[in-house]
Design a protein around this motif. Structure first.
Motif, PDB file in Angstrom:
ATOM      1  N   ILE A 138      78.452  95.220  34.992  1.00  0.00           N
ATOM      2  CA  ILE A 138      78.789  93.829  34.686  1.00  0.00           C
ATOM      3  C   ILE A 138      79.143  93.137  35.999  1.00  0.00           C
ATOM      4  O   ILE A 138      80.037  93.594  36.721  1.00  0.00           O
ATOM      5  CB  ILE A 138      79.980  93.735  33.715  1.00  0.00           C
ATOM      6  N   GLU A 139      78.467  92.059  36.311  1.00  0.00           N
ATOM      7  CA  GLU A 139      78.742  91.379  37.571  1.00  0.00           C
ATOM      8  C   GLU A 139      80.173  90.858  37.577  1.00  0.00           C
ATOM      9  O   GLU A 139      80.668  90.337  36.575  1.00  0.00           O
ATOM     10  CB  GLU A 139      77.772  90.235  37.803  1.00  0.00           C
ATOM     11  N   LEU A 140      80.846  91.034  38.702  1.00  0.00           N
ATOM     12  CA  LEU A 140      82.255  90.671  38.812  1.00  0.00           C
ATOM     13  C   LEU A 140      82.380  89.168  39.068  1.00  0.00           C
ATOM     14  O   LEU A 140      82.766  88.718  40.144  1.00  0.00           O
ATOM     15  CB  LEU A 140      82.930  91.465  39.943  1.00  0.00           C
ATOM     16  N   VAL A 141      82.051  88.391  38.048  1.00  0.00           N
ATOM     17  CA  VAL A 141      82.209  86.942  38.069  1.00  0.00           C
ATOM     18  C   VAL A 141      82.772  86.530  36.715  1.00  0.00           C
ATOM     19  O   VAL A 141      82.493  87.156  35.682  1.00  0.00           O
ATOM     20  CB  VAL A 141      80.883  86.200  38.360  1.00  0.00           C
ATOM     21  N   ASP A 142      83.563  85.473  36.716  1.00  0.00           N
ATOM     22  CA  ASP A 142      84.193  85.015  35.483  1.00  0.00           C
ATOM     23  C   ASP A 142      83.138  84.613  34.458  1.00  0.00           C
ATOM     24  O   ASP A 142      82.234  83.825  34.759  1.00  0.00           O
ATOM     25  CB  ASP A 142      85.113  83.833  35.791  1.00  0.00           C
ATOM     26  N   GLY A 143      83.248  85.160  33.254  1.00  0.00           N
ATOM     27  CA  GLY A 143      82.320  84.831  32.183  1.00  0.00           C
ATOM     28  C   GLY A 143      81.096  85.711  32.096  1.00  0.00           C
ATOM     29  O   GLY A 143      80.261  85.510  31.208  1.00  0.00           O
ATOM     30  N   ARG A 157      88.119  86.330  34.422  1.00  0.00           N
ATOM     31  CA  ARG A 157      89.163  86.251  35.440  1.00  0.00           C
ATOM     32  C   ARG A 157      90.326  85.507  34.808  1.00  0.00           C
ATOM     33  O   ARG A 157      90.171  84.372  34.350  1.00  0.00           O
ATOM     34  CB  ARG A 157      88.658  85.506  36.673  1.00  0.00           C
ATOM     35  N   GLN A 158      91.516  86.119  34.733  1.00  0.00           N
ATOM     36  CA  GLN A 158      92.615  85.492  34.007  1.00  0.00           C
ATOM     37  C   GLN A 158      93.950  86.114  34.405  1.00  0.00           C
ATOM     38  O   GLN A 158      93.997  87.084  35.169  1.00  0.00           O
ATOM     39  CB  GLN A 158      92.404  85.661  32.502  1.00  0.00           C
ATOM     40  N   VAL A 159      95.008  85.549  33.905  1.00  0.00           N
ATOM     41  CA  VAL A 159      96.331  86.133  34.073  1.00  0.00           C
ATOM     42  C   VAL A 159      96.399  87.390  33.209  1.00  0.00           C
ATOM     43  O   VAL A 159      96.022  87.384  32.040  1.00  0.00           O
ATOM     44  CB  VAL A 159      97.435  85.139  33.670  1.00  0.00           C
TER      45      VAL A 159
END
Length: 289
Positions: A138-143, A157-159
């Motif tokens: 899974i590519e390490l980008v948000d979403g 990417r989140q708290v």
């Protein structure tokens, strides 16, 4: 660093049935992850039977590759890391906190091992040791999403725990900490981990009295059309779009079930010990009235 010189790479790839390109490319990584997850098994029997799990490369290769047994995340990740290192990949090991059944106010210890691989101009999360693992990086980008298997995954990417920022892997389901239709599966930061860090985490999950791996066995097998688990004596089969089916298996029938359904081979002495321990566990959980 990951003892790739101790790995029989040819034997590992043969066990996976992998005959493709060995260049350190994204295509190779995808193919290796899929083959590893679908071929090598996941079990916690050594913790349950012996309270000892060795994660040096020769021990892991003997167990998962040569003897046809399963292992959990530390064993799978150490083996996969050695193979990637031998093939020339660049990667960082990380640790995650499994979040299923917990929330950010009561975090679990970071005892799930994963890799972040730098390849193809991007960074990719490789989680081959969860049992029901994604069949692709899974590519390490948000979403980013994984749609390469029967069950999808979402990376955000989140708290995460106690207000710190990091990454959360979501799976389908209803959960208070995920977007609608998803639930948080594990959370992690990009803090690098080394073999010695994994040795510490592995010691906890394989020996500590509060580790679920010590108190009862748990087995998993993922296929492209079904997902089977054996939690102590409860055998559950999940199929996409269907309700799970669960049945209770008598202790004496577990070794045959492992062979027939989970493709896990145990020698006669170990199988007899397993039946004895499962019988004792069943008697503790269901005392005669």
């Amino acid at each position: 660093m990951w003892s790739s010189e101790q790995l029989d790479l040819d034997a590992y790839l043969a066990r996976l049935g992998y005959e493709g390109d060995r260049a350190p490319t994204l295509g190779t990584l995808r193919a290796l992850q899929r083959a590893h997850v679908l071929t090598l098994r996941w079990d916690t029997y050594d913790s349950f039977l012996y309270r000892e799990v060795r994660i040096d490369v020769p021990s892991v290769q003997d167990k998962l590759v040569s003897r046809g047994r399963g292992g959990y995340c530390y064993e799978h990740t150490v083996l996969f890391a050695a193979a990637l290192e031998a093939l020339g990949f660049r990667f960082t090991a990380v640790s995650a906190r499994v979040q299923l059944g917990a929330d950010s106010s009561t975090p679990r210890p970071p005892t799930h091992a994963m890799l972040i691989v730098d390849v193809g101009g991007g960074r990719w999360l490789v989680d081959i040791g969860f049992g029901a693992s994604p069949l692709e990086p899974i590519e390490l980008v948000d979403g980013a999403r994984s749609e390469g298997g029967p069950w999808p995954y979402l990376l955000r990417r989140q708290v995460i725990t106690h207000g710190s920022s990091g990454w959360a892997v979501h799976q389908r389901g209803d959960g208070p900490e995920g977007p609608e239709g998803w639930t948080v599966r594990q959370v992690f930061t990009e803090n690098p981990q080394y073999p010695v860090d994994y040795a510490v985490g592995n010691h906890f999950v394989s020996t500590h009295e509060r580790s679920p791996f010590v108190t009862r066995p748990y087995i998993q097998r993922l296929r492209t059309d079904r997902y089977d688990t054996l939690d102590a004596l409860a055998w559950t089969t999940h199929r996409p779009g269907q309700d799970p089916v669960t049945e209770t298996v008598p202790p004496r029938e577990v070794p045959k079930l492992l062979d027939d359904v989970f493709d896990i081979r145990m020698d006669p002495e170990e199988a007899a010990l397993l039946v004895t321990r499962l019988t004792e566990l069943d008697a503790t959980r269901n005392p005669a009235t």
